[in-house]
Write an enzyme that holds these catalytic residues in place. Structure first.
Site: not given
Ligand SMILES: *Cc1c(COP(=O)(O)O)cnc(C)c1O
Length: 411
Positions: A56, A108, A180, A205
């Site tokens: 982690r 978004y 972004d 993406k």
């Protein structure tokens, strides 16, 4: 990672993408960076903490991708997250209750939901503004925000925000800037070089580009800020899985060739469709009539492979996209496969019709993500579907009249 002091010239994007982590395995000399799935790593002694102790907090496979993306964005530290939304959320950990976040009015949908829901919980305040509107932007900065989120090009109308302009204003007001950069990837735009502090990506993406991983990335320009973000990523547990990092790194190798071809094809299709008599408007920043063309040309290294088309009323967009055979009807973007969606019914369905109309998203607007198929096949797919579903204008008027008659007879 980039060392600002080194004198050797910076290598090209393609070279950096293809050399990241290659042939650096000390165990067997693996050329492809090995996949370390282990959750934990052994200590030689209690006084000798290993470089990685728990996945982690840190993982060698994820680290290769983190370093590669930090270098490609021109930042000091990269953090790989489980999803793009986790990447958008991470910098919000820097904002305290009562402080203000500014976001684009057309961001978004998932980001809009996250910001409004966190604001409703009292985590911070949020203000959505049209960042291309100087007056609205000035008024927003006057409210002393803590952080501003930029997203350019926007979805689905590909509006362009002047990143340097917003970053300069933000710096004057001591505001953290987060961009972004999902729609263009670091290959076509580098917000940190335009003055932003943090870049976020949905690596789902273009960066992965194969529609087989959901993931995210955060890159900070300064080391201290990056380390704070990495601390929060470990504290909140949003770091990405090693296997996802391995696949995403594999996708990253070919990002430049994929995107170059995809945007060349997108450019041709956008130009072709804008000359079609049944097309009202094509929204692609690479077309000179696009309102953001000049700024896009200045701050981007290419126009990308996403665009939207608004058809004339004679075209039933819903029927049209169902006719397409090469394009798949799906949300998401940036993969090798061409996708089509109807924002009003899919990606932007949660907006009310009024809000959609205000944002300029008509029911006949179709969004396309252009993939790696041959341009002729994509074009003939689109033309075939337009021809098959468009009703001649006279026929439409006749149908409408018939429908009206039917209604009045019924009443
Ligand atoms: C897809 C997307 C996200 C969210 O990413 P996920 O990987 O789906 O969580 C955030 N921002 C933009 C611009 C996106 O396109």
């Amino acid at each position: 990672m980039t060392n600002a002091k080194t004198k050797t010239p910076q290598k090209h994007f393609e070279t950096l993408a293809c050399t990241a982590g290659v042939a650096q395995d000390s165990a067997y000399g693996s050329v492809a960076p090995p996949l370390h799935l282990s959750a934990n790593f052994g200590w030689k002694s209690v006084d000798d903490k290993p470089a990685f102790d728990y996945s982690r907090s840190g993982n060698p496979t994820r680290k290769v991708l983190e370093n590669a993306l930090a270098e490609l964005e021109g930042g000091a530290v990269g953090v790989i997250t489980a999803t793009g939304m986790a990447a958008v959320d991470l910098p919000l950990c820097l904002v305290r209750a009562g402080e203000l976040v500014i976001a684009p009015h057309d961001c978004y949908g998932g980001t809009h939901r996250l910001l409004t829901s966190r604001a409703r919980q009292g985590h911070f305040n949020v203000l959505f503004v049209d960042q291309t509107d100087e007056i609205a932007l000035g008024a927003a900065f006057a409210r002393k925000p803590k952080l501003i989120l930029i997203e350019t090009p926007s979805n689905p109308l590909l509006r362009i925000t002047d990143v340097s302009r917003v970053a300069t204003l933000a710096k004057q007001h001591g505001v953290i800037t987060v961009a972004d950069n999902t729609f263009l990837s670091p290959f076509l735009q580098n917000p940190l070089q335009l003055g932003c502090d943090i870049v976020v990506h949905s690596t789902t993406k273009y960066i992965n580009g194969h529609s087989d991983v959901v993931g995210g990335a955060v890159v900070a320009r300064e080391k201290a800020l990056g380390e704070t973000l990495a601390w929060w990523a470990n504290a909140t547990g949003v770091t990405g899985a090693p296997f996802d990092s391995y696949l995403t790194l594999r996708g990253l190798r070919t990002l430049p060739v994929r995107l170059e071809r995809q945007q060349a094809t997108a450019n041709k299709i956008a130009e072709n469709l804008s000359a079609h008599p049944l097309v009202k408007q094509v929204y692609y920043p690479g077309l000179e009539n696009h309102t953001g063309y000049d700024i896009a040309k200045q701050q981007q290294r290419g126009f990308g492979a996403m665009f939207s088309v608004e058809f004339r009323d004679e075209v039933d967009a819903r029927a049209l996209i169902s006719r397409l055979e090469v394009f798949t009807i799906a949300e998401s973007l940036g993969g090798f496969e061409s996708l089509v969606c109807l924002p009003a019914c899919m990606t932007h369905a949660s907006m009310s019709p009024d809000v959609r109309a205000y944002a300029g998203i008509s029911d006949n607007l179709v969004r396309l993500s252009v993939g790696l198929e041959h341009e002729e096949d994509l074009l003939s797919d689109l033309h075939g579907a337009i021809d098959a579903t468009a009703r001649p204008a006279r026929q439409k008027r006749h149908d409408d009249a018939a429908a009206n008659d039917a209604v009045s007879i019924g009443v």
